[in-house]
Design a protein around this motif. Sequence first.
Motif, PDB file in Angstrom:
ATOM      1  N   GLN A 117      -6.414 -10.383 -47.111  1.00  0.00           N
ATOM      2  CA  GLN A 117      -7.614 -10.955 -46.505  1.00  0.00           C
ATOM      3  C   GLN A 117      -8.104 -12.154 -47.301  1.00  0.00           C
ATOM      4  N   PRO A 118      -8.361 -13.277 -46.607  1.00  0.00           N
ATOM      5  CA  PRO A 118      -8.915 -14.449 -47.311  1.00  0.00           C
ATOM      6  C   PRO A 118     -10.293 -14.128 -47.876  1.00  0.00           C
ATOM      7  N   GLN A 119     -10.698 -14.894 -48.879  1.00  0.00           N
ATOM      8  CA  GLN A 119     -12.006 -14.695 -49.491  1.00  0.00           C
ATOM      9  C   GLN A 119     -13.122 -15.160 -48.558  1.00  0.00           C
ATOM     10  N   ASP A 120     -14.299 -14.646 -48.830  1.00  0.00           N
ATOM     11  CA  ASP A 120     -15.486 -15.062 -48.078  1.00  0.00           C
ATOM     12  C   ASP A 120     -16.032 -16.335 -48.725  1.00  0.00           C
ATOM     13  N   LEU A 121     -15.793 -17.479 -48.103  1.00  0.00           N
ATOM     14  CA  LEU A 121     -16.248 -18.766 -48.633  1.00  0.00           C
ATOM     15  C   LEU A 121     -17.642 -19.131 -48.145  1.00  0.00           C
ATOM     16  N   VAL A 122     -18.199 -18.321 -47.240  1.00  0.00           N
ATOM     17  CA  VAL A 122     -19.483 -18.658 -46.619  1.00  0.00           C
ATOM     18  C   VAL A 122     -20.644 -17.913 -47.265  1.00  0.00           C
ATOM     19  N   LYS A 123     -20.410 -16.648 -47.622  1.00  0.00           N
ATOM     20  CA  LYS A 123     -21.454 -15.827 -48.246  1.00  0.00           C
ATOM     21  C   LYS A 123     -22.731 -15.775 -47.399  1.00  0.00           C
ATOM     22  N   ALA A 130     -22.653 -31.379 -41.804  1.00  0.00           N
ATOM     23  CA  ALA A 130     -22.093 -32.319 -40.832  1.00  0.00           C
ATOM     24  C   ALA A 130     -21.166 -31.551 -39.892  1.00  0.00           C
ATOM     25  N   PRO A 131     -20.777 -32.185 -38.788  1.00  0.00           N
ATOM     26  CA  PRO A 131     -19.816 -31.525 -37.888  1.00  0.00           C
ATOM     27  C   PRO A 131     -18.476 -31.308 -38.575  1.00  0.00           C
ATOM     28  N   ARG A 132     -17.715 -30.333 -38.088  1.00  0.00           N
ATOM     29  CA  ARG A 132     -16.365 -30.033 -38.571  1.00  0.00           C
ATOM     30  C   ARG A 132     -16.340 -29.637 -40.048  1.00  0.00           C
ATOM     31  N   ARG A 133     -17.430 -29.016 -40.500  1.00  0.00           N
ATOM     32  CA  ARG A 133     -17.463 -28.498 -41.865  1.00  0.00           C
ATOM     33  C   ARG A 133     -17.372 -26.966 -41.874  1.00  0.00           C
ATOM     34  N   LEU A 134     -17.954 -26.338 -40.847  1.00  0.00           N
ATOM     35  CA  LEU A 134     -17.905 -24.883 -40.778  1.00  0.00           C
ATOM     36  C   LEU A 134     -17.809 -24.446 -39.317  1.00  0.00           C
ATOM     37  N   TRP A 135     -16.714 -23.785 -38.997  1.00  0.00           N
ATOM     38  CA  TRP A 135     -16.541 -23.173 -37.687  1.00  0.00           C
ATOM     39  C   TRP A 135     -16.604 -21.656 -37.851  1.00  0.00           C
ATOM     40  N   VAL A 136     -17.278 -21.018 -36.943  1.00  0.00           N
ATOM     41  CA  VAL A 136     -17.364 -19.558 -36.950  1.00  0.00           C
ATOM     42  C   VAL A 136     -16.755 -19.039 -35.649  1.00  0.00           C
ATOM     43  N   ALA A 137     -15.856 -18.086 -35.763  1.00  0.00           N
ATOM     44  CA  ALA A 137     -15.154 -17.552 -34.593  1.00  0.00           C
ATOM     45  C   ALA A 137     -15.514 -16.091 -34.381  1.00  0.00           C
ATOM     46  N   LEU A 195     -12.927 -28.628 -43.364  1.00  0.00           N
ATOM     47  CA  LEU A 195     -13.388 -27.544 -42.489  1.00  0.00           C
ATOM     48  C   LEU A 195     -13.121 -26.177 -43.103  1.00  0.00           C
ATOM     49  N   VAL A 196     -14.104 -25.290 -42.998  1.00  0.00           N
ATOM     50  CA  VAL A 196     -13.940 -23.872 -43.331  1.00  0.00           C
ATOM     51  C   VAL A 196     -13.997 -23.089 -42.023  1.00  0.00           C
ATOM     52  N   HIS A 197     -12.983 -22.296 -41.765  1.00  0.00           N
ATOM     53  CA  HIS A 197     -12.946 -21.449 -40.566  1.00  0.00           C
ATOM     54  C   HIS A 197     -13.305 -20.030 -40.979  1.00  0.00           C
ATOM     55  N   HIS A 198     -14.415 -19.522 -40.438  1.00  0.00           N
ATOM     56  CA  HIS A 198     -14.914 -18.206 -40.840  1.00  0.00           C
ATOM     57  C   HIS A 198     -14.833 -17.236 -39.668  1.00  0.00           C
ATOM     58  N   ALA A 199     -14.296 -16.036 -39.933  1.00  0.00           N
ATOM     59  CA  ALA A 199     -14.213 -14.968 -38.929  1.00  0.00           C
ATOM     60  C   ALA A 199     -14.377 -13.637 -39.650  1.00  0.00           C
ATOM     61  N   GLY A 218      -5.331 -27.938 -41.164  1.00  0.00           N
ATOM     62  CA  GLY A 218      -5.921 -28.457 -42.385  1.00  0.00           C
ATOM     63  C   GLY A 218      -7.192 -27.773 -42.823  1.00  0.00           C
ATOM     64  N   ALA A 219      -7.553 -26.662 -42.199  1.00  0.00           N
ATOM     65  CA  ALA A 219      -8.791 -25.959 -42.540  1.00  0.00           C
ATOM     66  C   ALA A 219      -8.534 -24.882 -43.583  1.00  0.00           C
ATOM     67  N   LYS A 220      -9.621 -24.371 -44.156  1.00  0.00           N
ATOM     68  CA  LYS A 220      -9.538 -23.284 -45.128  1.00  0.00           C
ATOM     69  C   LYS A 220     -10.056 -22.005 -44.470  1.00  0.00           C
ATOM     70  N   PRO A 221      -9.266 -20.918 -44.506  1.00  0.00           N
ATOM     71  CA  PRO A 221      -9.702 -19.664 -43.878  1.00  0.00           C
ATOM     72  C   PRO A 221     -10.727 -18.931 -44.725  1.00  0.00           C
ATOM     73  N   SER A 222     -11.670 -18.283 -44.061  1.00  0.00           N
ATOM     74  CA  SER A 222     -12.699 -17.476 -44.723  1.00  0.00           C
ATOM     75  C   SER A 222     -12.983 -16.284 -43.831  1.00  0.00           C
ATOM     76  N   THR A 223     -13.210 -15.126 -44.441  1.00  0.00           N
ATOM     77  CA  THR A 223     -13.493 -13.933 -43.638  1.00  0.00           C
ATOM     78  C   THR A 223     -14.678 -13.175 -44.221  1.00  0.00           C
ATOM     79  N   GLY A 224     -15.472 -12.616 -43.299  1.00  0.00           N
ATOM     80  CA  GLY A 224     -16.534 -11.704 -43.688  1.00  0.00           C
ATOM     81  C   GLY A 224     -16.023 -10.284 -43.532  1.00  0.00           C
ATOM     82  N   THR A 225     -16.880  -9.366 -43.096  1.00  0.00           N
ATOM     83  CA  THR A 225     -16.455  -7.990 -42.891  1.00  0.00           C
ATOM     84  C   THR A 225     -16.312  -7.722 -41.403  1.00  0.00           C
TER      85      THR A 225
END
Length: 250
Positions: A117-123, A130-137, A195-199, A218-225
């Motif tokens: 599991q990728p780390q949680d980069l969003v906390k 700005a746009p294209r900095r954080l996407w949440v799925a 971009l950070v992609h958070h799911a 080119g984005a960095k993956p991030s995951t919560g719970t």
Amino acid sequence: MIRFIDMHRDQFGVELICRVLKDAVRGFLTSRGYRAAKARPASARQLKDESLVPEVARLHAENYGVYGVRKMHALLRRQGWDVGRDQTARLMRLAGVRGVKRSKKVFTTKPDPTIPQPQDLVKRNFTAPAPRRLWVADITYVATWAGFAYVAFVVDVFSRKIVGWNVASTLKADVLPLQALNMAAFTATGPLDDLVHHADHGSNYLSVVYTDRIVEIGAKPSTGTAGDSYDCHSVSAGSRLVPEVLAAAV
């Protein structure tokens, strides 16, 4: 009893039915009792039933066939009918209608503890400069007449707009969420290097095909719970647009 005899009298005859079932069913009518009941004038209850049963069937159909006893009883009272709750239940049985049953709970997030599991980069800091900095799925579902439709969407946190979406009848990663991510990447109006992609930890978002696509754009993956209500709150602005997404899909 009378209805049962009426249904089978042409096949077996009244005398035979009453004689055979007299010992098997306690209190079953005799042939004489059957004929007396058939000759007896209709009771007030029977006459009221004859007028109410078609009305119950009509009201049930006008309300999309979903009303149960509680709502049907309240509706009949509003229509001016003096009926009780138990009477409403009996009338619905006579009309052959019933309320819709609560469906089984649908799980859109299925965590897989064996997948790295990728780390949680969003906390839980759901802001972006700005746009294209954080996407949440995220994935949700909508009940339709044909069954459940699953909706995957990607929200740009800066604008709180859905930048990618997809509707499907399955939760498979390559069918549902991946297509939403591809739409977001295709319609992006600038680079995605920051971009950070958070799911969440759902197996669809941690699948190889999905995580490889995140890296590919080119984005960095991030995951919560998995199924975290706090993380889900971050896309609440986008999830309110799900009806419009479904309308666009049709």
